[in-house]
Design an enzyme around this catalytic site. Structure first.
Site, PDB file in Angstrom:
ATOM      1  N   ALA A 261       0.849  -1.183   0.000  1.00  0.00           N
ATOM      2  CA  ALA A 261       0.000   0.000   0.000  1.00  0.00           C
ATOM      3  C   ALA A 261       0.887   1.237   0.000  1.00  0.00           C
ATOM      4  O   ALA A 261       2.102   1.124   0.174  1.00  0.00           O
ATOM      5  CB  ALA A 261      -0.898   0.011   1.232  1.00  0.00           C
ATOM      6  N   MET A 262       0.266   2.395  -0.175  1.00  0.00           N
ATOM      7  CA  MET A 262       1.063   3.618  -0.295  1.00  0.00           C
ATOM      8  C   MET A 262       0.407   4.778   0.431  1.00  0.00           C
ATOM      9  O   MET A 262      -0.787   5.024   0.287  1.00  0.00           O
ATOM     10  CB  MET A 262       1.238   3.935  -1.794  1.00  0.00           C
ATOM     11  CG  MET A 262       2.058   5.165  -2.069  1.00  0.00           C
ATOM     12  SD  MET A 262       3.761   4.981  -1.447  1.00  0.00           S
ATOM     13  CE  MET A 262       4.114   6.689  -1.038  1.00  0.00           C
ATOM     14  N   HIS A 296      -0.344   1.148   9.308  1.00  0.00           N
ATOM     15  CA  HIS A 296       0.960   1.570   8.791  1.00  0.00           C
ATOM     16  C   HIS A 296       0.822   2.805   7.887  1.00  0.00           C
ATOM     17  O   HIS A 296       1.512   3.810   8.087  1.00  0.00           O
ATOM     18  CB  HIS A 296       1.606   0.405   8.034  1.00  0.00           C
ATOM     19  CG  HIS A 296       2.955   0.719   7.481  1.00  0.00           C
ATOM     20  ND1 HIS A 296       4.116   0.400   8.138  1.00  0.00           N
ATOM     21  CD2 HIS A 296       3.334   1.336   6.330  1.00  0.00           C
ATOM     22  CE1 HIS A 296       5.149   0.814   7.428  1.00  0.00           C
ATOM     23  NE2 HIS A 296       4.702   1.380   6.315  1.00  0.00           N
ATOM     24  N   GLU A 297      -0.059   2.717   6.902  1.00  0.00           N
ATOM     25  CA  GLU A 297      -0.169   3.830   5.952  1.00  0.00           C
ATOM     26  C   GLU A 297      -0.699   5.083   6.646  1.00  0.00           C
ATOM     27  O   GLU A 297      -0.233   6.190   6.399  1.00  0.00           O
ATOM     28  CB  GLU A 297      -1.066   3.460   4.763  1.00  0.00           C
ATOM     29  CG  GLU A 297      -0.642   2.201   4.018  1.00  0.00           C
ATOM     30  CD  GLU A 297       0.826   2.143   3.637  1.00  0.00           C
ATOM     31  OE1 GLU A 297       1.416   3.201   3.358  1.00  0.00           O
ATOM     32  OE2 GLU A 297       1.397   1.029   3.630  1.00  0.00           O
ATOM     33  N   HIS A 300       1.956   6.910   8.618  1.00  0.00           N
ATOM     34  CA  HIS A 300       2.893   7.668   7.790  1.00  0.00           C
ATOM     35  C   HIS A 300       2.503   9.153   7.690  1.00  0.00           C
ATOM     36  O   HIS A 300       3.332   9.982   7.334  1.00  0.00           O
ATOM     37  CB  HIS A 300       2.934   7.105   6.368  1.00  0.00           C
ATOM     38  CG  HIS A 300       3.982   6.060   6.134  1.00  0.00           C
ATOM     39  ND1 HIS A 300       5.292   6.214   6.525  1.00  0.00           N
ATOM     40  CD2 HIS A 300       3.921   4.855   5.494  1.00  0.00           C
ATOM     41  CE1 HIS A 300       5.988   5.132   6.143  1.00  0.00           C
ATOM     42  NE2 HIS A 300       5.184   4.297   5.526  1.00  0.00           N
TER      43      HIS A 300
END
Ligand code: 0A1
Ligand code: ZN
Length: 884
Positions: A261-262, A296-297, A300
């Site tokens: 993922a981003m 997680h994403e 960020h």
């Protein structure tokens, strides 16, 4: 002529000569001809007015270039656009044309199942327009997306929605992101989706609209993901004091994605594997992955987006820290011990393998040819261990002070790992000078501990030595600061307090020298040390434990990792001893201590999931990491012998525990809706996987294949969830049971409409250690669910075979190597990054026997002859051959 391949060096970093403060991007969307108009406000940062502006580009069709509205001269190469400018500040306009539908690399703007999406980290943006595509150029983005009205109901970009208009049948949507960001965080999505909506109120009262976009018809699969966003938002406020900063947060799920993922600012794009789950089709692991990747994403946003990277060598600054944060999130919300064991498995498996191979690099690499090769277990997972060690040394309170300082100092800027460590040091007052070696040195330290005990003085001395093997370009290593968390136990398993100079000493001892001695007083008997509790440092530990020591630790250690490690030590010792026996053609020994350990665990009241984790043999790939030079044939033979001896020796217990768990399972499935992803049920399922596997094996060994097949088929037939379904399917495939065909047929009927679920069948077949597996994998490549352009399919079938089935992959004739070479060459023509990823299991060639090493070398030489090899594959193969 193609430019020669070049490595970049960390120490060559130069700050940019120009920056872009504001950028206006207009996209006229078209599958084959998307026109991108970029208008940027450019500022010169160097006093040298003769310096031209040099922009990055890749695979672009350039239509026009203007400076301050006037056409200008320029020089274009394959990877740059040079514009001679004399101004201090100017407006640049670049128009390019791209073909998203032909973008098979999935970097830049591409099309996934008819939907436009982007992936720009690390260097994808230059495939959209010529730009200063580097992470230390931070600009404010305004983005206009145009397409024929009605074609793409959702057109999204970063930040806030500014306008949405239709004129002459063309719809234009405008987005504006108030936060300056590097180009790698830019995102665009356009297509038709189902939309899920939630609202979140931050602790300071800000309303946030949270939206999740999934394939049409898949809305029911998105609830867990969107709820996980809300949980992540809340957790980051509570544990890190970090609040969301915009009024909108979007997550989009796409089927074609190179990675997991981003974290694009306010528009996270996800591989659908980490979004789409429902109780019928998802496993327990799938559910856990959704929570952790969504977390997680989201995390960020502060560690990566608001505070970003100066350059790509600093990748671990955001990744190590954000993995640490997502691990803590999963631990706080789930089961801490299990989360820790999962992280340890990654370090002892893929990370140790990386550290001992040709691609070994420090957490902050010094040399990079293709950045995509450095999204590695070292940067991510060892990076997280480095953060965890800082946390262990500083404690939660000082660590959080350090985080606050780091963010307040660097919000809105592009910084380095050094800046992070400095903030931690300044906030805590703890000197981390030598600790920085963790960032600069590659390789896994080996910590050797020996103990002497003097009964007359009641003193115990531990001598602790560290040595780190040479890695490419780093022949010598300086000592690391290694936090060793420890306890001492007496022979009854009672803890002996740690005392020195008459005073209590902390459980975390620091080994910062090559050799040091730690003395402990008032030790009434020769103690059993629990060393490296909670895996307090990413090192290999050598200590001569007796089997009795390990029995005491398994039964009494308060730290679950110590209990796990006690069994790991028994397993490793068994492999060392018997790999030697194999070579000397001596019979294998009886694994009596391990059998007893498993018997103890089965009969104890230990948490079931922990029990399953402890008893399950480590993957062969991790076992291999304990040998400097590995005889694969010996490891495979010992593995099978050990598993079979456990199955036979524990036959009665296993079958009675399996029957017991089956009865509970049968009772539960009677109650509709009783399936839930709770720690208790996950524990039951994990244990029953262990039990069914050994139960089936013991029946086979006793000549009762029909009984094994019947048990497995029954498990499959009553399953009301994917975890149990796969437990049965994997056992059937692994042992080639007669029920296998029926199970695969049924699974195919039920799931071939859903490729993400069907991947489970690919994996089960690909990972079965059977002589016909490679032929079956080749056959499955013709299956209608398989698509070599989709990275998820490649990983599920080919990746699982190459990295999850070492016995078939390393088969002595070399057919596994031939297969992978063929696929890598084929895939490299369309997606070099994915090709490079699946090549990884061949990189350890140096440690294999002569014959295997030579076979891989031959394949690598063949790969290097390929005329248009990607940098991704080239770098891995070239480094492997140079390292021989
Ligand atoms: N920053 C993302 C990882 C990522 C890296 C590269 C990608 O495409 C090549 C995609 C995602 C993360 O850490 O989640
Ligand atoms: Zn990340």
């Amino acid at each position: 002529m193609a430019a020669p391949r070049q490595e970049k060096r960390r120490l060559d970093y130069k700050s940019p000569l120009f920056t872009i403060t504001d950028v206006d991007l207009s996209f006229s969307l078209d599958l084959k001809k998307t026109v991108v108009v970029q208008k940027s406000q450019v500022k010169r940062l160097t006093p040298d007015m003769t310096q031209p502006l040099v922009l990055d580009g890749d695979s672009l069709k350039l239509l026009s270039v203007r400076v301050n509205g006037r056409e200008t001269s320029f020089a274009e190469t394959a990877k740059t656009l040079t514009i001679p400018v004399t101004e201090q500040e100017f407006q640049l306009e670049v128009v390019t044309e791209i073909a998203p539908a032909d973008n098979t690399e999935l970097m830049g703007l591409y099309v996934s199942d008819g939907k436009f999406c982007t992936q720009n980290e690390p260097e994808g943006f230059r495939r959209i327009t010529y730009f200063l595509d580097r992470s230390d150029v931070l600009a404010r983005y305004t983005v206009r997306i145009s397409a024929p009205d009605g074609l793409y109901p959702f057109m999204l970009s970063n930040g806030n929605l500014v306008s949405d208009t239709v004129s002459n049948g063309v719809r234009t949507v405008t987005w504006q992101d108030p936060f300056p960001k590097p180009s790698y965080l830019f995102a665009l999505v356009a297509g038709d989706f189902d939309e899920l909506k939630r609202e979140f109120v931050t602790r300071s009262g800000k309303q946030v609209a949270v939206r999740l976009y999934v394939d049409k018809g898949m809305a029911a699969f998105g609830d867990t993901a969107i709820d996980s966003v809300l949980r992540a938002m809340k957790w980051d406020e509570e544990r890190f004091g970090l609040e969301y900063d915009l009024n909108r947060f979007n997550v989009v799920s796409v089927d074609f994605f190179n990675a997991g993922a981003m974290e694009n600012k306010s528009l996270n794009i996800f591989n659908s594997k980490y979004v789409l789950v429902d109780p019928v089709s998802a496993t327990d692991t799938d559910y856990e992955n959704v929570l952790s990747v969504i977390g997680h994403e989201y995390f960020h946003n502060w560690t990566g987006d608001r505070v970003t990277l100066r350059d790509w060598f600093q990748l671990s600054l955001k990744e190590g820290l954000t993995v640490f944060r997502d691990q803590e999130f999963s631990s706080d919300l789930g089961t801490r011990a299990i989360e820790r064991l999962k992280a340890i498995k990654v370090i002892r498996g893929p990370q140790f393998a990386e550290d001992s191979g040709p691609m070994a690099h420090p957490v902050r690499p010094d040399y990079v040819m293709e950045m995509n090769n450095f999204y590695s277990a070292t940067v991510y997972d060892k990076g997280a261990e480095v953060i965890r060690m800082i946390h262990t040394i500083l404690g939660e309170e000082n660590f959080q002070k350090g985080m606050k300082l780091y963010i307040s100092r660097h919000d809105g800027s592009a910084v380095t790992c050094e800046d992070f460590v400095a903030a931690m040091e300044d906030a805590s007052g703890i000197d981390l000078r030598q600790f920085r070696n963790w960032y600069s040195q590659a390789g896994t330290p080996v910590v050797t501990v020996s103990m002497s005990y003097d009964e007359s003085t009641q003193r115990c001395e531990l001598t602790v030595k560290q040595k780190t093997p040479a890695t490419p370009r780093q022949p010598e290593k300086k000592p690391f600061v290694i936090p060793v968390k420890m306890s001492l136990y007496d022979s009854k398993g009672c803890e002996i307090p740690l005392v020195r100079d008459g005073k209590p000493v902390p459980a975390v001892q620091i080994a910062a020298e090559e050799c040091q001695t730690w003395v402990f007083e008032n030790v009434p008997e020769r103690p059993v040390p629990a060393l490296l509790e909670n895996f307090s440092a990413p090192v290999k530990l050598e200590y001569h434990y007796t089997e009795e020591d390990l029995r005491i630790l398994l039964m009494h250690a308060k730290d679950p990792v110590s209990r796990y490690d006690a069994v790991q030590s028994l397993v490793n010792n068994y492999f060392f001893r018997n790999a030697e026996n194999f070579e000397r053609k001596q019979p294998f020994t009886e694994p009596a201590a391990l059998i007893e350990a498993c018997r103890y665990i089965l009969n104890s009241d230990m948490d079931r999931r922990l029990a399953a984790y402890i008893m399950t043999l480590p993957p062969i790939n991790s076992i291999i990491e304990n040998f400097t030079v590995v005889n694969l044939d010996a490891v495979f033979a010992v593995y099978h012998h050990l598993r079979d001896r456990l199955a036979e020796a524990l036959k009665d217990e296993i079958s009675s525990f399996y029957r017991k768990s089956l009865t509970e399972y049968e009772e539960r499935v009677q109650i509709p809706g009783s399936y839930a992803v709770t720690p208790e049920q996950m524990g039951e399922r994990a244990l029953s996987e262990y039990l069914l596997d050994l139960h089936a094996r013991s029946l086979i060994l006793a000549g009762d294949e029909a009984g094994a097949s019947q048990a497995v088929l029954h498990h499959y037939q009553i399953a009301d969830n994917m975890t149990d379904t796969l437990t049965a399917m994997r056992a059937a495939a692994r042992y080639g049971l007669s029920c296998e065909a029926e199970i695969l047929r049924d699974f195919e009927e039920k799931w071939s409409h859903n490729p993400l679920v069907f991947d489970n069948l690919f994996r089960a077949v690909a990972m079965a250690p059977r002589p016909d597996t490679l032929a079956r994998v080749r056959e499955l490549m013709k299956h209608r669910c398989f698509d070599i352009q989709n990275p998820n399919r490649v990983r599920a079938l080919i990746g699982a075979f190459a990295s999850g089935n070492p016995e078939c992959f390393h088969v002595s004739g070399g057919s596994g190597y031939d297969f992978l070479t063929e696929i890598v060459l084929r895939l490299d023509k369309t997606n070099g990054h994915v090709a490079a990823r699946i090549l990884t299991p061949m990189l350890a060639l140096k440690r294999f026997d002569r014959k295997r090493c030579d076979m891989i070398r031959g394949r690598f030489e063949r790969i290097l002859k390929e005329p248009k090899l990607s940098d991704s594959v080239f770098e891995l193969v070239d480094k492997s051959l140079r390292n021989l």
